[in-house]
Write an enzyme that holds these catalytic residues in place. Structure first.
Site, PDB file in Angstrom:
ATOM      1  N   GLU A  35       0.881  -1.165   0.000  1.00 13.12           N
ATOM      2  CA  GLU A  35       0.000   0.000   0.000  1.00 13.12           C
ATOM      3  C   GLU A  35       0.921   1.217   0.000  1.00 13.12           C
ATOM      4  OE1 GLU A  35      -2.641  -0.024   3.350  1.00 13.12           O
ATOM      5  OE2 GLU A  35      -3.535   1.886   2.754  1.00 13.12           O
ATOM      6  N   ARG A 260       5.536 -12.978   9.486  1.00 15.71           N
ATOM      7  CA  ARG A 260       6.186 -11.713   9.159  1.00 15.71           C
ATOM      8  C   ARG A 260       7.523 -11.622   9.886  1.00 15.71           C
ATOM      9  NH1 ARG A 260       2.692  -7.749   9.300  1.00 15.71           N
ATOM     10  NH2 ARG A 260       4.109  -6.086   9.786  1.00 15.71           N
ATOM     11  N   LYS A 270       4.651   0.680   9.228  1.00 17.21           N
ATOM     12  CA  LYS A 270       4.747   1.972   8.542  1.00 17.21           C
ATOM     13  C   LYS A 270       4.144   3.097   9.374  1.00 17.21           C
ATOM     14  CE  LYS A 270       3.223   0.055   4.690  1.00 17.21           C
ATOM     15  NZ  LYS A 270       2.722  -0.145   3.341  1.00 17.21           N
TER      16      LYS A 270
END
Ligand code: ATP
Ligand code: MG
Length: 564
Positions: A35, A260, A270
């Protein structure tokens, strides 16, 4: 490294089985779907290396796709930085750079198709009512009072939602699945919301925006992705991913989840990284202390070392924290083989060699890289006054101190053996310089009579060297898991106040004066350094310490642990 046999893992086993059973016509096609709401970090590098590595090894394809379905947060700056970082890491998407927002017309048509099949409906509940009627894992949800609208009414309302006739938040389109489903994600999830917003590529064209779970599988399907690899949080979403694609009876990729990457002493989110940038805790997304790809690059990391790190940690099905030294080690392994050795003194202390002629200077021969004979040697000037590290002198030596101390000998790296005579002090008692004598028979650093000199220190000629700024970095956070904070506390309280130390006047050997920006060196005994790509210029270098040395110096000076 590219030639290394790829490590097997559970994802490769799934792909092998799919290929063996003839699924997807024997193709492998992966994607990396960021994104564009921030810069990429080392966790994203893991996903890029995994996805692009699978495509490379199976002779398949790899797409870079911007998941730009959320209009309020996305910016062109992020798009540009992400493209640069993916390319730098070697993620080869060739000409396949896509934007999910380009699929909005197709997504809308598919949603309308579900409406016409009676599998989606327009719901006028408020977001709060939708949330409340969803139920809990132990309690079924409640059907929306709008669940049984006619297909005609749903089609009409959805089209008018798209045309911008209704205000934000007044209606949503929901999938008609099962409000009592044991998996909460399947309790009539929202597919579209109304949002009158400017989109970075679509402008004001759209007034309805698709939700992630609805959009993501469609994007994968449109691009004919075979294996849609994502992180474990999406495991519970997979039944919904499958439900939408089954309901549409369209090409159906396979979603696979992996753990992850979490890295110690930093944060990989982020949103949190953006907070650090916004509140000026760091100088920007590419601050060399940041775990971003651009920060690591500016710190001096190579893309090879990041790929080696990703290969080393592998992929697994359970979450864990990887120690940051694993990342540092992958870089050390590479730089130890490739970096030119040079000498610089971070905290200079003047040494005067009383019996060395005042006007004399000599060129000493120094090996550029003991690990790489092809790297050759260089000349480094030596004269009566030199600088050494303040730490390398102790008037009262602690046990096992084999460096400069009155009455004892030490070796100046590839120069001479010198003997410390006395320390000169100012009125306050601080040592301002050290007086020594040298043994002219020890040129190059070895004593012809074979006497043992345990300590070797680095030095730079006072007359020939020059001053340069050096930045030393430490972990950005003091805590191993900085996000583990008590209720009401902030992860930023765990920031390391000493993560950056700037030394204004390190004293460097003259050959460094005109090095280009973005060059790598080993400063003997001090670590690996990189000339800052932004601030460094030939004639005025600025050095970032990328990593400290670990064991390399210990080999040379095994008896003196303090000299590492
Ligand atoms: P963040 O939590 O940092 O905002 P994100 O998951 O929201 O990350 P996206 O842009 O949605 O960021 O992620 C793009 C891809 O990168 C996704 O496929 C995601 O699974 C993967 N990814 C993100 N963070 C990590 C991580 N720490 N380790 C491995 N893969 C990751
Ligand atoms: Mg995200």
């Amino acid at each position: 490294m590219e030639n290394q046999e790829p490590k097997s893992n559970f994802i490769r086993e799934i792909i092998d089985a799919d290929l063996a059973s003839g699924k997807s016509e024997g193709r492998v096609h992966t994607r990396f779907p960021p994104e564009p709401n921030g810069y990429l970090h080392i966790g994203h590098a893991k996903s890029i290396c995994l996805n692009s590595g699978l495509a490379r090894d199976y002779k398949g394809k790899f797409n870079l796709r911007f998941d730009d379905t959320n209009p309020s947060k996305e910016e062109q700056e992020y798009v540009d930085s992400i493209v640069e970082d993916v390319k730098w890491l070697g993620g080869d998407f060739e000409d396949r750079l896509f934007f999910a927002s380009d699929y909005f017309p197709q997504m809308y048509d598919w949603a309308m198709a579900l409406v016409k099949k009676g599998k989606a409906y327009v719901c006028d509940q408020t977001p709060e009512e939708v949330r409340r009627s969803r139920g809990t894992p132990s309690e079924p949800g409640k059907d929306s009072p709008f669940r049984n609208r006619s297909i005609e009414e749903n089609a009409d309302l959805f089209e008018r939602m798209k045309n911008g006739e209704f205000p934000d938040g007044s209606r949503v389109l929901r999938a008609k699945i099962d409000m009592a489903h044991p998996n909460l994600y399947l309790r009539d999830p929202v597919m579209y919301r109304i949002l009158h917003a400017e989109h970075h590529r679509q402008g004001g064209k759209w007034c309805v925006y698709p939700m992630y779970d609805w959009a993501h599988g469609l994007e994968d399907s449109i691009e004919q992705i075979t294996h849609s690899i994502c992180t474990l949080e999406f495991e519970n979403h997979r039944p919904l991913y499958d439900w939408f694609l089954n309901a549409l009876e369209t090409y159906h990729p396979r979603q696979i989840e992996f753990a992850r990457l979490n890295l110690s002493n930093t944060v990989l989110s982020k949103r949190k990284l953006l907070e650090l940038v916004r509140d000026n805790h760091v100088s920007g997304w590419d601050d060399p202390r940041m775990p971003t790809i651009s920060g690591l690059r500016r710190r001096g990391y190579t893309s090879d070392s990041i790929r080696a790190f990703c290969a080393e940690i592998g992929v697994a099905k359970f979450n864990s924290i990887v120690d940051i030294w694993v990342l540092e080690n992958s870089l050390r392994n590479e730089l130890n083989k490739t970096a030119t050795r040079v000498m610089a003194v971070l905290r200079p202390l003047k040494v005067v060699i009383d019996n060395y002629p005042q006007d004399q200077a000599e060129e000493m021969d120094l090996v550029n890289n003991p690990e790489d004979p092809a790297a050759g040697a260089r000349k480094v000037p030596f004269c009566r006054e030199i600088y050494v590290e303040q730490d390398d002198f102790k008037e009262v030596p602690p046990p096992k101190f084999f460096r400069l101390t009155p009455g004892r000998e030490v070796r100046l790296r590839s120069a001479y053996i010198i003997k410390c005579v006395e320390a000169v002090k100012d009125a306050a008692g601080n040592v301002t310089e050290v007086r020594c004598t040298y043994d002219p028979a020890t040129r190059g650093g070895t004593a012809p009579d074979g006497r043992k000199i345990k300590g070797t220190i680095h030095w730079v000629s006072a007359r020939h060297g020059f001053a340069a700024p050096v930045r030393l970095y430490d972990a950005l956070f003091t805590k191993r898991a900085p996000e583990d904070v008590e209720e009401g506390r902030d992860f930023k309280e765990n920031l390391n106040p000493a993560s950056l130390e700037t030394i204004n006047n390190a004293w460097c050997e003259p050959g460094l004066k005109n090095v280009p920006a973005a060059s790598r060196f080993q400063f003997e005994r001090l670590g690996y350094f990189f000339t800052d790509p932004r601030d460094s210029k030939p004639g005025a270098p600025v050095f970032n310490r990328t990593v400290t040395l670990k064991d390399t110096w210990a080999r040379i000076e095994q008896k003196d642990p303090a000299a590492k």
